[in-house]
Design a protein around this motif. Structure first.
Motif, PDB file in Angstrom:
ATOM      1  N   SER A 207     -21.971  22.342  64.750  1.00 25.35           N
ATOM      2  CA  SER A 207     -21.887  21.390  65.974  1.00 25.35           C
ATOM      3  C   SER A 207     -21.614  20.132  65.789  1.00 25.35           C
ATOM      4  N   PHE A 208     -21.577  19.465  64.517  1.00 28.91           N
ATOM      5  CA  PHE A 208     -21.113  18.138  64.245  1.00 28.91           C
ATOM      6  C   PHE A 208     -19.741  18.150  63.599  1.00 28.91           C
ATOM      7  N   ASP A 209     -19.103  19.521  63.352  1.00 30.03           N
ATOM      8  CA  ASP A 209     -17.815  19.726  62.739  1.00 30.03           C
ATOM      9  C   ASP A 209     -16.700  19.126  63.740  1.00 30.03           C
ATOM     10  N   GLY A 210     -16.559  17.877  63.585  1.00 31.67           N
ATOM     11  CA  GLY A 210     -15.575  17.510  64.248  1.00 31.67           C
ATOM     12  C   GLY A 210     -15.087  15.885  63.682  1.00 31.67           C
ATOM     13  N   GLU A 211     -14.153  15.176  64.438  1.00 28.42           N
ATOM     14  CA  GLU A 211     -13.541  13.992  64.190  1.00 28.42           C
ATOM     15  C   GLU A 211     -14.471  12.869  65.131  1.00 28.42           C
ATOM     16  N   THR A 212     -15.309  13.295  66.021  1.00 27.92           N
ATOM     17  CA  THR A 212     -15.864  12.228  66.683  1.00 27.92           C
ATOM     18  C   THR A 212     -17.266  12.125  66.405  1.00 27.92           C
TER      19      THR A 212
END
Length: 387
Positions: A207-212
């Motif tokens: 769920s936290f796998d991103g650039e934001t």
């Protein structure tokens, strides 16, 4: 492994997030690590130096916002986070606040005070922090000593710690890890096992796998998915157990009865899934419901194959009379055929009394053959279970 005062064994994992909020990591990376460690921990120790600055409190705004969203859901599980501990290192104002928990409590109460002049965002974090954490504590610790702070050769030896620091540490650690104080990790109102924790790590990390920056809604959807995964697993297990009971036996079921059993236990499984709490986005729930229906249909195909296999087994059992060899089956069949042939010949020859006697003998022989065929597989199953 630590045994609690109740006799339960807890697997305690001490996770260090060294480097968080330093000069070598981006703010997004730091917040991601901070969010993950807070979500998966039963106790989050927030290590700050000298004082609890305003930016340290603002780092907690993510959890305040998540707590607000979680508590607004149709079904909430109480406060979403368990224990937050501020550990203030190198505290210098000992004249006003004593070291340890007592001084820390007074210090934290002062830090969390609000006044009309504060911006709304700052006031909100202070006012709502206690609403979303079950327990908030604060420990004030002295400087650990020059051997720790000024020497590159320090390797963590207790003897190199400043005596005052060491004594305060001896008071703090038992209050966090002592058998009388330990509590299991709770997620969505349920105690987390080691096996489940692996799944939780995967879902939260995804769920936290991103650039934001991490978003409160992402955390909520991850929790919603975990709830639905557990409900789907329970539903599938219930379906399989029901189908096992319905298809138990050596005889092949008709396709109609098999489908009736599938529908009956399938409806029960879907009802179990439907009862799981509704939180987060509907899309998460709908995707897992579709997956559950696909799994149930796949299970049905398995039971169809097992049922079809009983057709072959039944024919072979009839041919061999479930004997241990072909010759035993032939022998039993010959005995029955001989009894019936004898009855027919005696009646044709006019010896009625012998024919009347031969008929029940033949029927009795057939009955025993039928009983042998029917009961032998059952005895074999019991024998195999005992082995």
């Amino acid at each position: 492994m630590i045994e609690s005062v109740t006799g339960e064994m807890f697997a305690v994992v001490l996770m260090d997030t060294q480097g968080t909020f330093d000069n070598n990591s981006t703010y997004q990376q730091c917040m991601t690590v901070f969010a993950l460690s807070t979500i998966v921990s039963s106790v989050q120790i927030y290590n700050v130096v000298d004082n609890i600055q305003e930016d340290a409190l603002q780092h907690l705004s993510l959890f305040v916002e998540y707590g607000r969203i979680a508590m607004e859901q149709p079904h909430n599980f109480g406060k979403p986070f368990q224990q937050l501990v501020f550990c203030v290192r190198d505290f210098k104002n000992q004249e006003e606040y004593e070291f340890g928990e007592n001084g820390g409590t007074d210090f934290l109460d002062n830090v969390l005070q609000t006044n009309p002049e504060q911006p709304e965002e700052i006031k909100q974090v202070r006012e709502l922090l206690r609403e979303y954490f079950e327990d908030i504590q604060c420990y004030l610790l002295p400087h650990p000593g020059y051997k720790v702070a000024e020497r590159q050769s320090f390797r963590g030896h207790v003897k190199d710690l400043r005596p005052l620091f060491r004594e305060e540490l001896k008071k703090m650690v038992p209050n966090l890890l002592g058998p009388h104080i330990l509590k299991p990790k709770i997620v969505n109102g349920k105690t987390v096992t080691c096996r489940k924790m692996i799944q939780y790590f995967k879902e939260y990390a995804a769920s936290f796998d991103g650039e934001t920056l991490p978003q409160p809604q992402s955390i909520l959807n991850a929790n919603a998915k975990l709830i639905c995964i557990e409900a789907a697993h329970e539903a599938k297990v219930n379906y399989s157990r029901g189908m096992d009971r319905s298809t138990y036996g050596t005889r092949m079921m008709s396709e109609k009865k098999l489908l009736e059993a599938h529908i009956k236990h399938g409806i029960t499984a879907l009802n179990i899934f439907d009862k799981c709490p509704r939180i987060g986005a509907k899309e998460v729930r709908n995707l897992l419901l579709e997956k559950l229906q696909e799994d149930i249909n796949a299970e049905l195909e398995k039971y169809k194959r097992l049922n079809e296999a009983k057709r072959v087994t039944g024919c072979a059992s009839a041919m061999l009379a479930c004997g241990d060899s072909v010759f035993l089956g032939i022998g039993l069949g010959s005995a029955a055929s001989g009894a019936i042939a004898g009855a027919v010949l005696t009646l044709q020859a006019g010896v009625v009394s012998l024919g009347i006697v031969a008929i029940p003998i033949s029927l009795t022989t057939l009955f025993f053959i039928w009983a042998y065929v029917w009961t032998k597989p059952c005895f074999e199953k019991v024998s195999n279970k005992n082995k």
